[in-house]
Enzyme design. Structure first.
Site, PDB file in Angstrom:
ATOM      1  N   ASN A 218       0.840  -1.207   0.000  1.00 48.51           N
ATOM      2  CA  ASN A 218       0.000   0.000   0.000  1.00 48.51           C
ATOM      3  C   ASN A 218       0.871   1.251   0.000  1.00 48.51           C
ATOM      4  O   ASN A 218       2.096   1.163  -0.036  1.00 48.51           O
ATOM      5  CB  ASN A 218      -0.952  -0.019   1.200  1.00 48.51           C
ATOM      6  CG  ASN A 218      -0.190  -0.086   2.512  1.00 48.51           C
ATOM      7  OD1 ASN A 218       0.583   0.806   2.835  1.00 48.51           O
ATOM      8  ND2 ASN A 218      -0.395  -1.158   3.269  1.00 48.51           N
ATOM      9  N   ASP A 287      -4.135  -6.280   5.263  1.00 47.25           N
ATOM     10  CA  ASP A 287      -5.109  -7.138   5.950  1.00 47.25           C
ATOM     11  C   ASP A 287      -5.026  -8.582   5.459  1.00 47.25           C
ATOM     12  O   ASP A 287      -5.311  -9.506   6.205  1.00 47.25           O
ATOM     13  CB  ASP A 287      -6.525  -6.589   5.723  1.00 47.25           C
ATOM     14  CG  ASP A 287      -6.722  -5.277   6.468  1.00 47.25           C
ATOM     15  OD1 ASP A 287      -6.179  -5.158   7.583  1.00 47.25           O
ATOM     16  OD2 ASP A 287      -7.389  -4.370   5.936  1.00 47.25           O
ATOM     17  N   LYS A 297       8.681 -17.366 -10.465  1.00 41.08           N
ATOM     18  CA  LYS A 297       7.905 -16.250 -11.032  1.00 41.08           C
ATOM     19  C   LYS A 297       6.722 -16.811 -11.839  1.00 41.08           C
ATOM     20  O   LYS A 297       6.907 -17.699 -12.680  1.00 41.08           O
ATOM     21  CB  LYS A 297       8.835 -15.426 -11.933  1.00 41.08           C
ATOM     22  CG  LYS A 297       8.186 -14.190 -12.451  1.00 41.08           C
ATOM     23  CD  LYS A 297       9.160 -13.386 -13.314  1.00 41.08           C
ATOM     24  CE  LYS A 297       8.367 -12.328 -14.059  1.00 41.08           C
ATOM     25  NZ  LYS A 297       8.970 -11.926 -15.293  1.00 41.08           N
ATOM     26  N   PRO A 314      -2.555 -11.830  10.589  1.00 47.73           N
ATOM     27  CA  PRO A 314      -2.861 -11.629  12.010  1.00 47.73           C
ATOM     28  C   PRO A 314      -3.060 -10.151  12.290  1.00 47.73           C
ATOM     29  O   PRO A 314      -2.432  -9.304  11.643  1.00 47.73           O
ATOM     30  CB  PRO A 314      -1.606 -12.156  12.721  1.00 47.73           C
ATOM     31  CG  PRO A 314      -0.529 -12.123  11.699  1.00 47.73           C
ATOM     32  CD  PRO A 314      -1.194 -12.305  10.359  1.00 47.73           C
ATOM     33  N   ASP A 315      -3.921  -9.826  13.237  1.00 44.56           N
ATOM     34  CA  ASP A 315      -4.089  -8.429  13.640  1.00 44.56           C
ATOM     35  C   ASP A 315      -3.068  -8.159  14.739  1.00 44.56           C
ATOM     36  O   ASP A 315      -3.220  -8.590  15.882  1.00 44.56           O
ATOM     37  CB  ASP A 315      -5.525  -8.169  14.123  1.00 44.56           C
ATOM     38  CG  ASP A 315      -5.792  -6.675  14.229  1.00 44.56           C
ATOM     39  OD1 ASP A 315      -4.938  -5.948  14.772  1.00 44.56           O
ATOM     40  OD2 ASP A 315      -6.840  -6.226  13.746  1.00 44.56           O
ATOM     41  N   ILE A 316      -1.999  -7.464  14.363  1.00 43.09           N
ATOM     42  CA  ILE A 316      -0.852  -7.282  15.264  1.00 43.09           C
ATOM     43  C   ILE A 316      -1.266  -6.535  16.525  1.00 43.09           C
ATOM     44  O   ILE A 316      -1.005  -6.974  17.653  1.00 43.09           O
ATOM     45  CB  ILE A 316       0.281  -6.520  14.536  1.00 43.09           C
ATOM     46  CG1 ILE A 316       0.716  -7.290  13.298  1.00 43.09           C
ATOM     47  CG2 ILE A 316       1.450  -6.261  15.479  1.00 43.09           C
ATOM     48  CD1 ILE A 316       1.621  -6.533  12.363  1.00 43.09           C
ATOM     49  N   PHE A 332      -3.984   3.375  15.025  1.00 44.00           N
ATOM     50  CA  PHE A 332      -4.328   4.413  14.053  1.00 44.00           C
ATOM     51  C   PHE A 332      -5.522   3.928  13.245  1.00 44.00           C
ATOM     52  O   PHE A 332      -5.607   2.733  12.947  1.00 44.00           O
ATOM     53  CB  PHE A 332      -3.155   4.666  13.100  1.00 44.00           C
ATOM     54  CG  PHE A 332      -2.248   5.767  13.569  1.00 44.00           C
ATOM     55  CD1 PHE A 332      -2.316   7.027  13.000  1.00 44.00           C
ATOM     56  CD2 PHE A 332      -1.340   5.545  14.580  1.00 44.00           C
ATOM     57  CE1 PHE A 332      -1.497   8.047  13.443  1.00 44.00           C
ATOM     58  CE2 PHE A 332      -0.507   6.564  15.030  1.00 44.00           C
ATOM     59  CZ  PHE A 332      -0.588   7.826  14.451  1.00 44.00           C
ATOM     60  N   LYS A 346     -13.185   0.559  16.286  1.00 48.18           N
ATOM     61  CA  LYS A 346     -11.911  -0.186  16.332  1.00 48.18           C
ATOM     62  C   LYS A 346     -11.294  -0.145  17.722  1.00 48.18           C
ATOM     63  O   LYS A 346     -10.698  -1.126  18.178  1.00 48.18           O
ATOM     64  CB  LYS A 346     -10.921   0.398  15.339  1.00 48.18           C
ATOM     65  CG  LYS A 346     -11.161  -0.128  13.963  1.00 48.18           C
ATOM     66  CD  LYS A 346     -10.215   0.449  12.961  1.00 48.18           C
ATOM     67  CE  LYS A 346     -10.825   0.213  11.584  1.00 48.18           C
ATOM     68  NZ  LYS A 346     -10.137   0.929  10.541  1.00 48.18           N
ATOM     69  N   LYS A 350     -10.675  -3.802  19.221  1.00 40.15           N
ATOM     70  CA  LYS A 350      -9.300  -4.290  19.375  1.00 40.15           C
ATOM     71  C   LYS A 350      -8.784  -4.121  20.796  1.00 40.15           C
ATOM     72  O   LYS A 350      -7.603  -4.341  21.055  1.00 40.15           O
ATOM     73  CB  LYS A 350      -8.385  -3.561  18.385  1.00 40.15           C
ATOM     74  CG  LYS A 350      -8.764  -3.792  16.917  1.00 40.15           C
ATOM     75  CD  LYS A 350      -7.679  -3.284  15.979  1.00 40.15           C
ATOM     76  CE  LYS A 350      -8.131  -3.399  14.520  1.00 40.15           C
ATOM     77  NZ  LYS A 350      -7.031  -3.460  13.578  1.00 40.15           N
TER      78      LYS A 350
END
Ligand code: C5P
Length: 408
Positions: A218, A287, A297, A314-316, A332, A346, A350
């Protein structure tokens, strides 16, 4: 009593079209009770006359380092000692470059170097000059000095016809900034708010490999996370930065772990967070990742479509928030709509202590920009920080976090 009663403010005016606004700034400061003395650079006097500045401040204007008669009155070192705050508005690109490198080539830069008080600068220049890599690197240096605070610049139409960042903040905004500086002095002037604490910060994007040469990623630059690392160091913390791929150079004083994928970031963050007092998740973690990373390749083949199966990463931050003992965890939330509402969701989902919401639908802030505007949302309420350079935003965030964690 006015907020600035008996405060000694030394106003530096450098060469730029915004110098005419210095007159209004002096009026606003003196109205609030401040004693104002003015130093101009030679270029400033092409834009505003010393007589105007003298009439408004009620004091003779100083412009030369080697002026025997002026030095016989209040010498430049006494002038530096006299000031409770130095405000340089407008601060030109040239002046900021000299300030960043400690030059003492004229009266204003010499006084800045000799002063023990804080220095507030209000940058003002053409947008291309502001965005120039050299100016940005000077600003990063300046923002890292604990005694220098930056106000602006604002975005908008410029005298030269360009549109963008580089306009000096309005005198009313600078006055508010100065007033806030004096009213929040006890904590904001304390550079060691996080002394003895270990702060772990994740930053930048992650890269999820598809095959040996391709990946999903991203737009995150890492600027916000790196600025937070510097601000936490300035506040006296021991800092561990876990960074995804970024073009930036981490602050030398922090321990940095460079990672690529979300899984690598997960493992590095959980290890570091085990000894953290504060964890800040500023990374833009992918995600999903490809379910299978091809060893060779991938060939184009004859089909017009290709399907890549993705599985959840995984959601760190959520895993850090499950640790015992648990650090103070700040996430964030980059959103494009209903920003604070989604961020609050969130925060709860979380199990975070705070979440910093920013609107990434506005291209002038957020991802890749040097600027940001954020809201810090906790279970107790919301604190909004107006648009500013990411370094100034980072300092405000760290200051606010230190107050929250101390009262925790
Ligand atoms: O769910 P969302 O990605 O919007 O949440 C943002 C927050 O969660 C950020 O602090 C980000 O660093 C963190 N996060 C994470 N691991 C993920 C996804 C997001 O730590 N897999």
């Amino acid at each position: 009593m006015n907020h600035l009663t008996d405060k000694n403010i030394l106003l530096g005016v450098t060469g730029g079209i915004a110098a005419y606004k210095s007159a209004e700034l002096i009026r606003a400061l003196t109205k609030l009770g401040a004693n104002v003395q003015v130093i101009t650079t030679p270029a400033a006097e092409s834009f505003i006359t010393p007589l105007t500045l003298q009439a408004l401040s009620g004091n003779p204007v100083r412009n030369s380092l080697l002026d025997p008669s002026a030095e016989a009155g209040m010498g430049h070192i006494e002038l530096a000692r006299w000031a409770d705050l130095i405000v340089v508005a407008p601060a030109s690109a040239d002046f900021l470059a000299r300030l960043a490198h400690g030059f003492a080539s004229d009266l204003l830069s010499t006084v800045c170097l000799a002063a023990a008080c804080p220095i507030a600068v209000a940058p003002a220049m053409n947008q291309a000059m502001w965005h120039n890599h050299v100016t940005q690197s000077n600003m990063a240096k300046i923002a890292a000095f604990p005694h220098i605070i930056v106000c602006g610049p604002a975005a908008g139409e410029q005298a030269c016809g360009d549109v963008g960042y580089g306009r000096m903040e309005e005198p009313s905004t600078i006055t508010e900034f100065i007033t806030k500086h004096f009213t929040s002095q006890p904590s904001s002037s304390s550079p060691q708010q996080l002394a003895g604490l270990h702060v772990v910060i994740s930053a930048g994007p992650t890269r999820e490999a598809i095959d040996p040469v391709r990946y999903l990623s991203n737009e995150s630059s890492g600027k916000m996370g790196y600025a937070l690392a510097q601000a936490a160091l300035d506040a006296g913390a021991r800092v561990t930065l876990i960074s995804g791929p970024s073009a930036l150079t981490p602050p030398a004083a922090c321990t940095t772990a460079h990672v690529l994928s979300a899984q690598q970031m997960h493992s590095a963050c959980l290890t570091a967070a085990a000894t953290a007092d504060i964890f800040i998740g500023a990374a833009a973690v992918a995600d999903f990742r490809p379910a299978h990373q091809q060893e060779q390749k991938i060939k184009k083949g004859s089909s017009d479509t290709m399907h890549i199966e993705l599985i959840k990463n995984p959601d760190i931050i959520a895993d850090v928030a499950q640790l015992t003992p648990k650090p103070w965890v700040i996430g964030f939330a980059a959103e494009t709509q209903d920003v604070e509402q989604y961020a609050l969701g969130k925060l709860q989902a979380k199990n975070l202590d705070a979440i910093i919401a920013n609107d990434v639908s506005d291209k002038s802030i957020g991802f890749n920009s040097d600027h940001n505007a954020v809201s810090i949302i906790t279970h107790q309420g919301t604190h909004r920080i107006a648009q500013n350079h990411k370094h100034a935003i980072a300092t405000s965030i760290i200051h606010h976090i230190s107050q929250l964690t101390v009262s925790h």
